[in-house]
Design a protein around this motif. Structure first.
Motif, PDB file in Angstrom:
ATOM      1  N   ARG A  19      -4.597 -48.714  -7.163  1.00  0.00           N
ATOM      2  CA  ARG A  19      -5.723 -49.371  -7.997  1.00  0.00           C
ATOM      3  C   ARG A  19      -7.096 -49.427  -7.229  1.00  0.00           C
ATOM      4  O   ARG A  19      -8.000 -49.713  -7.634  1.00  0.00           O
ATOM      5  CB  ARG A  19      -5.311 -50.507  -8.073  1.00  0.00           C
ATOM      6  N   GLN A  21      -8.081 -47.549  -5.451  1.00  0.00           N
ATOM      7  CA  GLN A  21      -8.260 -45.711  -5.083  1.00  0.00           C
ATOM      8  C   GLN A  21      -9.461 -45.314  -6.452  1.00  0.00           C
ATOM      9  O   GLN A  21     -10.130 -44.937  -5.958  1.00  0.00           O
ATOM     10  CB  GLN A  21      -7.801 -45.138  -5.051  1.00  0.00           C
ATOM     11  N   SER A  22      -8.943 -46.296  -7.345  1.00  0.00           N
ATOM     12  CA  SER A  22      -8.990 -46.162  -8.792  1.00  0.00           C
ATOM     13  C   SER A  22     -10.099 -46.389  -9.193  1.00  0.00           C
ATOM     14  O   SER A  22     -11.523 -46.018  -9.446  1.00  0.00           O
ATOM     15  CB  SER A  22      -7.546 -46.779  -9.691  1.00  0.00           C
ATOM     16  N   TYR A  23     -10.330 -47.846  -8.626  1.00  0.00           N
ATOM     17  CA  TYR A  23     -11.977 -48.365  -8.600  1.00  0.00           C
ATOM     18  C   TYR A  23     -12.485 -47.841  -7.527  1.00  0.00           C
ATOM     19  O   TYR A  23     -13.933 -47.393  -8.518  1.00  0.00           O
ATOM     20  CB  TYR A  23     -12.119 -49.509  -7.816  1.00  0.00           C
ATOM     21  N   ARG A  26     -13.561 -44.871  -9.777  1.00  0.00           N
ATOM     22  CA  ARG A  26     -13.984 -44.463 -11.097  1.00  0.00           C
ATOM     23  C   ARG A  26     -15.954 -44.855 -10.896  1.00  0.00           C
ATOM     24  O   ARG A  26     -16.802 -44.337 -11.392  1.00  0.00           O
ATOM     25  CB  ARG A  26     -13.832 -45.620 -12.294  1.00  0.00           C
ATOM     26  N   THR A  88      -6.144 -40.305  -3.573  1.00  0.00           N
ATOM     27  CA  THR A  88      -5.825 -41.103  -4.067  1.00  0.00           C
ATOM     28  C   THR A  88      -4.405 -39.939  -5.501  1.00  0.00           C
ATOM     29  O   THR A  88      -3.299 -40.345  -5.302  1.00  0.00           O
ATOM     30  CB  THR A  88      -6.489 -41.263  -5.617  1.00  0.00           C
ATOM     31  N   ARG A  92      -0.556 -40.777  -5.827  1.00  0.00           N
ATOM     32  CA  ARG A  92       0.456 -41.060  -6.928  1.00  0.00           C
ATOM     33  C   ARG A  92       1.391 -39.659  -6.686  1.00  0.00           C
ATOM     34  O   ARG A  92       2.473 -40.279  -7.861  1.00  0.00           O
ATOM     35  CB  ARG A  92      -0.391 -40.096  -7.880  1.00  0.00           C
ATOM     36  N   SER A 154      -7.121 -38.383 -11.873  1.00  0.00           N
ATOM     37  CA  SER A 154      -7.678 -39.088 -11.317  1.00  0.00           C
ATOM     38  C   SER A 154      -6.901 -40.403 -11.837  1.00  0.00           C
ATOM     39  O   SER A 154      -7.040 -41.677 -11.050  1.00  0.00           O
ATOM     40  CB  SER A 154      -9.584 -39.261 -11.452  1.00  0.00           C
ATOM     41  N   PHE A 155      -7.142 -40.864 -12.919  1.00  0.00           N
ATOM     42  CA  PHE A 155      -6.596 -42.292 -13.668  1.00  0.00           C
ATOM     43  C   PHE A 155      -5.009 -41.845 -14.504  1.00  0.00           C
ATOM     44  O   PHE A 155      -4.924 -40.669 -15.002  1.00  0.00           O
ATOM     45  CB  PHE A 155      -7.613 -42.607 -14.382  1.00  0.00           C
ATOM     46  N   GLU A 156      -3.987 -43.373 -14.089  1.00  0.00           N
ATOM     47  CA  GLU A 156      -2.723 -43.130 -15.394  1.00  0.00           C
ATOM     48  C   GLU A 156      -3.319 -42.830 -16.682  1.00  0.00           C
ATOM     49  O   GLU A 156      -2.804 -42.431 -17.480  1.00  0.00           O
ATOM     50  CB  GLU A 156      -2.247 -44.412 -14.595  1.00  0.00           C
ATOM     51  N   GLY A 217     -10.472 -52.019 -12.411  1.00  0.00           N
ATOM     52  CA  GLY A 217      -8.920 -51.814 -12.038  1.00  0.00           C
ATOM     53  C   GLY A 217      -8.541 -52.577 -11.120  1.00  0.00           C
ATOM     54  O   GLY A 217      -7.531 -52.240 -10.863  1.00  0.00           O
TER      55      GLY A 217
END
Length: 221
Positions: A19, A21-23, A26, A88, A92, A154-156, A217
């Motif tokens: 989460r 890393q998702s931030y 983005r 990231t 995953r 990069s993102f789910e 995120g």
């Protein structure tokens, strides 16, 4: 703490890290959109200036050189922005076996599509030597796929601005493709100008939206 509890704890830590890393990703995508929107803007301005004041073959050389520099510099900045993407992706891989399988398929798809893009560019350059710049059009379609695939990595779930960036690039590519069947050079220029301006505006919007909503995120899960 027994084995299952320890494993669950590690999974939870990993998900928190994802989460975070998702931030960061983005925000990185927001910077990526801004970098390339700025690059497209410089391309547009340089082409207008060069074709207005340098109406000879040297103008094309200057334009191509400036575009090469802009692409190289924008790519360099993008690479620096996305150094966290690899970390990231590793996380995953640990959390999702399906993602691991998709990532391997992506590598195959990437090279197949890239080779087809090169072939298409070579064919266009051969059959339309007078308008050899059309050989760049297949790469616009490739960039659309490239952006989509990296958003997937990069993102789910791809953020809304990601879809806007993909479709705006596709629209630009389709608009330029349509000019191949246009006789009027003036009309070709107008279509290219409008579509590129729309692309620039879209990617600047994507940048602002991604940077503004990046923190969401951290609040999920």
């Amino acid at each position: 703490m027994n084995g299952p509890e320890y494993s669950e704890k590690l999974d939870e830590i990993a998900r928190i890290a994802v989460r975070r890393q998702s931030y960061m990703l983005r925000r990185s995508w927001g910077m990526y959109y801004a970098i390339w929107a700025s690059g497209f803007t410089f391309m547009l301005l340089s082409s207008i200036i060069i074709f207005t004041f340098v109406r000879n073959p040297a103008g094309y050389l200057i334009l191509l050189s400036s575009i090469f520099f802009i692409v190289f510099f924008s790519g360099y900045l993008s690479r620096r922005v996305f150094r966290i993407a690899a970390r990231t992706e590793d996380l995953r891989h640990l959390l999702d076996d399906k993602y691991h399988a998709w990532s391997r398929r992506y590598t195959v798809y990437y090279w197949v599509i890239f080779i087809l893009t090169l072939i298409a560019a070579a064919v266009l350059g051969h059959i339309m030597p007078k308008y050899s710049y059309y050989s760049a059009v297949p790469f616009l379609y490739f960039i659309s796929y490239y952006v989509y695939s990296h958003l997937r990595r990069s993102f789910e779930k791809i953020p809304s601005e990601g879809y806007v960036s993909i479709f705006s690039m596709l629209a630009f590519a389709i608009a330029l493709t349509s000019t191949m069947f246009t006789v009027s050079s003036y009309l070709r220029g107008i279509i290219a100008l409008i579509s590129l301006t729309a692309l620039i505006a879209s990617w600047f919007w994507c940048s602002i939206y991604a940077l503004y909503h990046a923190r969401e995120g951290l609040e999920i899960g």
